[in-house]
Motif scaffolding. Structure first.
Motif: not given
Length: 211
Positions: A63-64, A68-73
């Protein structure tokens, strides 16, 4: 007279059968989704696992938020009131309190039918998808579109006081869970809650905005 009454009942039953009725999606689903906000502050794309029987959801997204971009689990276990933030790459995990109620993928009984349409074309077999769109209020106005056959979610649009309008689109849905172990926390996840006095217990939508 009795025959006339019987005919009327049959006709009424036929009319009710033809009119779309509130429905519940399959209890086990997996697929892909896109989440976006009206102000374009948040955009996410990823996959989901949904288990209404044990009240578990796992969402993995790229996501963004702003610039800022990110990865979520994320693994949400509603019966226990906990959420796990998992990083399989470096085998780390955080455990947070979850204050949200579990809301099954379903059209509430008091929802109002907005209409039934075909997405795509009705000109030939396999060219279109028959869907129903419903609206109502569950802690904020919502619109939900599901397939006429199977009650598979297509899109939801919900207004929240905190985040405004949020749209979720579902695609590549498959009934069932191919790997049930994904709905259990990995062995490297802690038993105790992660200590962070500045963090409030999460609700569903705040998960996407907590970076």
């Amino acid at each position: 007279m009795k025959q006339l009454a019987a005919v009327f009942v049959c006709l009424l039953a036929a009319c009710l059968a033809d009119k779309p009725q509130p429905c519940t999606s399959p209890p086990l689903l997996n697929g892909s989704l896109i989440v976006a906000t009206q102000n374009e502050e948040l955009f996410e794309i990823g996959t989901f696992l949904y288990d209404a029987q044990d009240r578990k959801i796992r969402v993995g997204v790229l996501g963004k938020l702003g610039n800022q971009t990110f990865i979520h689990d994320l693994l949400l276990i509603y019966r226990e009131g906990v959420m796990y933030e998992i990083n399989d790459w470096n085998k780390t995990c955080k455990k947070w309190p979850l204050k949200a109620d579990f809301h099954p993928l379903a059209i509430p009984k008091d929802a109002v039918l907005l209409g039934q349409v075909v997405i795509g074309s009705s000109s030939g077999p396999g060219q279109g998808l028959l869907v129903n769109t419903w609206t109502g209020d569950i802690g904020g106005t919502y619109m939900m579109t599901v397939t006429e056959f199977g009650c598979i979610p297509v899109t939801t649009v919900q207004h929240t006081n905190k985040f405004g309008w949020i749209m979720t689109s579902f695609f590549n849905n498959i009934i069932g869970i191919t790997d049930p172990s994904k709905l259990n926390p990995p062995d490297f996840c802690p038993d105790a809650m992660t200590e962070d006095v500045t963090r409030e217990p999460a609700d569903f939508w705040s998960l996407f905005f907590n970076k």
